[in-house]
Scaffold this motif. Structure first.
Motif, PDB file in Angstrom:
ATOM      1  N   LEU A  90     -61.856  57.713-102.570  1.00  0.00           N
ATOM      2  CA  LEU A  90     -62.131  56.289-102.702  1.00  0.00           C
ATOM      3  C   LEU A  90     -62.085  55.632-101.331  1.00  0.00           C
ATOM      4  O   LEU A  90     -61.204  55.942-100.526  1.00  0.00           O
ATOM      5  CB  LEU A  90     -61.088  55.628-103.613  1.00  0.00           C
ATOM      6  N   ASN A  91     -63.035  54.748-101.069  1.00  0.00           N
ATOM      7  CA  ASN A  91     -62.986  54.044 -99.787  1.00  0.00           C
ATOM      8  C   ASN A  91     -62.046  52.838 -99.877  1.00  0.00           C
ATOM      9  O   ASN A  91     -61.523  52.512-100.954  1.00  0.00           O
ATOM     10  CB  ASN A  91     -64.393  53.637 -99.335  1.00  0.00           C
ATOM     11  N   ASP A  92     -61.827  52.156 -98.752  1.00  0.00           N
ATOM     12  CA  ASP A  92     -60.861  51.058 -98.712  1.00  0.00           C
ATOM     13  C   ASP A  92     -61.245  49.922 -99.654  1.00  0.00           C
ATOM     14  O   ASP A  92     -60.379  49.319-100.301  1.00  0.00           O
ATOM     15  CB  ASP A  92     -60.739  50.525 -97.283  1.00  0.00           C
ATOM     16  N   GLU A 106     -62.905  50.150-102.465  1.00  0.00           N
ATOM     17  CA  GLU A 106     -62.625  50.566-103.842  1.00  0.00           C
ATOM     18  C   GLU A 106     -61.128  50.568-104.123  1.00  0.00           C
ATOM     19  O   GLU A 106     -60.684  50.178-105.212  1.00  0.00           O
ATOM     20  CB  GLU A 106     -63.214  51.953-104.088  1.00  0.00           C
ATOM     21  N   LEU A 107     -60.340  50.979-103.153  1.00  0.00           N
ATOM     22  CA  LEU A 107     -58.887  50.958-103.332  1.00  0.00           C
ATOM     23  C   LEU A 107     -58.384  49.544-103.577  1.00  0.00           C
ATOM     24  O   LEU A 107     -57.489  49.322-104.395  1.00  0.00           O
ATOM     25  CB  LEU A 107     -58.197  51.558-102.103  1.00  0.00           C
ATOM     26  N   SER A 108     -58.958  48.577-102.874  1.00  0.00           N
ATOM     27  CA  SER A 108     -58.570  47.189-103.076  1.00  0.00           C
ATOM     28  C   SER A 108     -59.057  46.670-104.422  1.00  0.00           C
ATOM     29  O   SER A 108     -58.299  46.071-105.190  1.00  0.00           O
ATOM     30  CB  SER A 108     -59.148  46.335-101.940  1.00  0.00           C
ATOM     31  N   ARG A 109     -60.311  46.938-104.741  1.00  0.00           N
ATOM     32  CA  ARG A 109     -60.907  46.431-105.982  1.00  0.00           C
ATOM     33  C   ARG A 109     -60.184  46.953-107.218  1.00  0.00           C
ATOM     34  O   ARG A 109     -59.924  46.210-108.166  1.00  0.00           O
ATOM     35  CB  ARG A 109     -62.384  46.823-106.058  1.00  0.00           C
ATOM     36  N   TYR A 110     -59.856  48.241-107.231  1.00  0.00           N
ATOM     37  CA  TYR A 110     -59.294  48.868-108.430  1.00  0.00           C
ATOM     38  C   TYR A 110     -57.774  49.011-108.352  1.00  0.00           C
ATOM     39  O   TYR A 110     -57.175  49.770-109.116  1.00  0.00           O
ATOM     40  CB  TYR A 110     -59.933  50.246-108.642  1.00  0.00           C
ATOM     41  N   SER A 111     -57.132  48.265-107.444  1.00  0.00           N
ATOM     42  CA  SER A 111     -55.699  48.468-107.185  1.00  0.00           C
ATOM     43  C   SER A 111     -54.841  48.250-108.420  1.00  0.00           C
ATOM     44  O   SER A 111     -53.871  48.990-108.648  1.00  0.00           O
ATOM     45  CB  SER A 111     -55.236  47.538-106.059  1.00  0.00           C
ATOM     46  N   ARG A 112     -55.183  47.272-109.273  1.00  0.00           N
ATOM     47  CA  ARG A 112     -54.346  47.005-110.452  1.00  0.00           C
ATOM     48  C   ARG A 112     -54.449  48.154-111.454  1.00  0.00           C
ATOM     49  O   ARG A 112     -53.503  48.434-112.187  1.00  0.00           O
ATOM     50  CB  ARG A 112     -54.765  45.693-111.129  1.00  0.00           C
ATOM     51  N   GLN A 113     -55.592  48.811-111.486  1.00  0.00           N
ATOM     52  CA  GLN A 113     -55.775  49.946-112.383  1.00  0.00           C
ATOM     53  C   GLN A 113     -55.065  51.178-111.844  1.00  0.00           C
ATOM     54  O   GLN A 113     -54.459  51.945-112.594  1.00  0.00           O
ATOM     55  CB  GLN A 113     -57.277  50.231-112.527  1.00  0.00           C
ATOM     56  N   ILE A 114     -55.143  51.359-110.522  1.00  0.00           N
ATOM     57  CA  ILE A 114     -54.519  52.522-109.884  1.00  0.00           C
ATOM     58  C   ILE A 114     -53.000  52.479-110.051  1.00  0.00           C
ATOM     59  O   ILE A 114     -52.331  53.527-110.073  1.00  0.00           O
ATOM     60  CB  ILE A 114     -54.925  52.574-108.394  1.00  0.00           C
ATOM     61  N   LEU A 115     -52.434  51.272-110.210  1.00  0.00           N
ATOM     62  CA  LEU A 115     -50.989  51.154-110.415  1.00  0.00           C
ATOM     63  C   LEU A 115     -50.534  51.773-111.735  1.00  0.00           C
ATOM     64  O   LEU A 115     -49.352  52.110-111.886  1.00  0.00           O
ATOM     65  CB  LEU A 115     -50.578  49.677-110.384  1.00  0.00           C
ATOM     66  N   LEU A 116     -51.440  51.921-112.686  1.00  0.00           N
ATOM     67  CA  LEU A 116     -51.079  52.498-113.978  1.00  0.00           C
ATOM     68  C   LEU A 116     -50.850  53.999-113.817  1.00  0.00           C
ATOM     69  O   LEU A 116     -51.696  54.717-113.280  1.00  0.00           O
ATOM     70  CB  LEU A 116     -52.180  52.253-115.005  1.00  0.00           C
ATOM     71  N   SER A 117     -49.732  54.486-114.331  1.00  0.00           N
ATOM     72  CA  SER A 117     -49.399  55.906-114.147  1.00  0.00           C
ATOM     73  C   SER A 117     -50.402  56.822-114.827  1.00  0.00           C
ATOM     74  O   SER A 117     -50.626  57.956-114.375  1.00  0.00           O
ATOM     75  CB  SER A 117     -47.983  56.187-114.677  1.00  0.00           C
ATOM     76  N   ASP A 118     -51.034  56.356-115.910  1.00  0.00           N
ATOM     77  CA  ASP A 118     -52.031  57.172-116.606  1.00  0.00           C
ATOM     78  C   ASP A 118     -53.378  57.191-115.889  1.00  0.00           C
ATOM     79  O   ASP A 118     -54.259  57.954-116.270  1.00  0.00           O
ATOM     80  CB  ASP A 118     -52.248  56.666-118.038  1.00  0.00           C
TER      81      ASP A 118
END
Length: 253
Positions: free
Chosen positions: A8-10, A12-24
């Motif tokens: 993931l580029n920077d 995408e990491l910012s855009r999807y950050s709330r989703q990435i926080l989910l452990s699943d």
């Protein structure tokens, strides 16, 4: 998976950050979503919220299939379209509005009615298929092809104040199929044009179809083997067991 993307580029990491926080989900799950291909059949009441949420969640490739055009009567519930889109192909309208939402994803469109062979080819390329159509003919055809190619099928329906949802995960031998629930010879179907539908009802079912599709892509538990029935009038939800029918012609074949 349909993409060779490896990180993931920077942005995408910012855009999807709330989703990435989910452990699943986490980083690996989000990367999986960006590598995945979802095919959405029907860009109406169900397909509108499903497409919007899959695009916003970062599913990397969406193929939109619908041969209808936007009409003013659609705008009551088909929230992906705008007044300016009236008269356009629904897939063109949807693509424009999805691209305005997320430029990181790839969107393809099919604005013609598919032959059985064309349908088979498209399904075979998908990681998950969403049935957001409104007629038995399309639903049975999608069921046959998804089962044939082992592609998970997320099936939703809504009318009046009611909705239903299930997932047929044809990666699993024990999954039932759409014909285990409804038989092709069953009789006349109900339609929204004849019976009506409350706008948020299709929004609820379509949004839940997006959730099921994401869970399929992340190999999380889904509604496979169960049928969820929603009554928005009373705000009651029931989940019924949906076993595989030993006499189902599609499963036997």
């Amino acid at each position: 998976m349909t993409s060779d993307k490896t990180e993931l580029n920077d942005a995408e990491l910012s855009r999807y950050s709330r989703q990435i926080l989910l452990s699943d989900v986490d980083y690996d799950g989000q990367l999986t979503l960006t590598q995945s291909h979802a095919v959405i059949f029907g860009l109406g009441g169900l397909g509108s919220p499903a497409a919007l949420y899959l695009a916003s969640a970062g599913v990397g490739k969406l193929t939109l299939v619908d041969f209808d055009q936007v009409d003013d009567s659609n705008l009551q519930r088909q929230v992906i379209h705008r007044e300016a889109n009236i008269g356009q192909d629904k897939v063109a309208s949807a693509k424009t509005n999805l691209q305005a939402l997320n430029h990181h994803i790839e969107i393809s469109t099919v604005a013609t009615k598919l032959t059985e062979a064309e349908l088979a080819d498209l399904v075979a390329m998908a990681d998950v298929v969403l049935d957001c159509t409104d007629n038995f003919e399309s639903r049975f055809a999608l069921n046959r092809q998804c089962r044939r190619h082992g592609v998970p099928l997320v099936s939703g329906a809504a009318i009046r104040w009611e909705g239903q949802l299930t997932t047929y995960d044809f990666r699993q031998a024990e999954t039932p199929c759409y014909q285990c629930l409804y038989k092709e010879e069953q009789g006349q179907e109900l339609t929204c044009s004849q019976n009506g539908v409350l706008a948020p009802v299709v929004g609820m079912v379509g949004s839940m179809q997006a959730i099921e599709a994401i869970k399929v892509l992340l190999t999380l538990p889904t509604l496979m083997g169960k049928l969820m029935i929603m009554d928005a009038h009373t705000m009651q939800f029931r989940t019924l067991n949906l076993p595989k029918d030993p006499d189902c012609k599609t499963c036997r074949d």
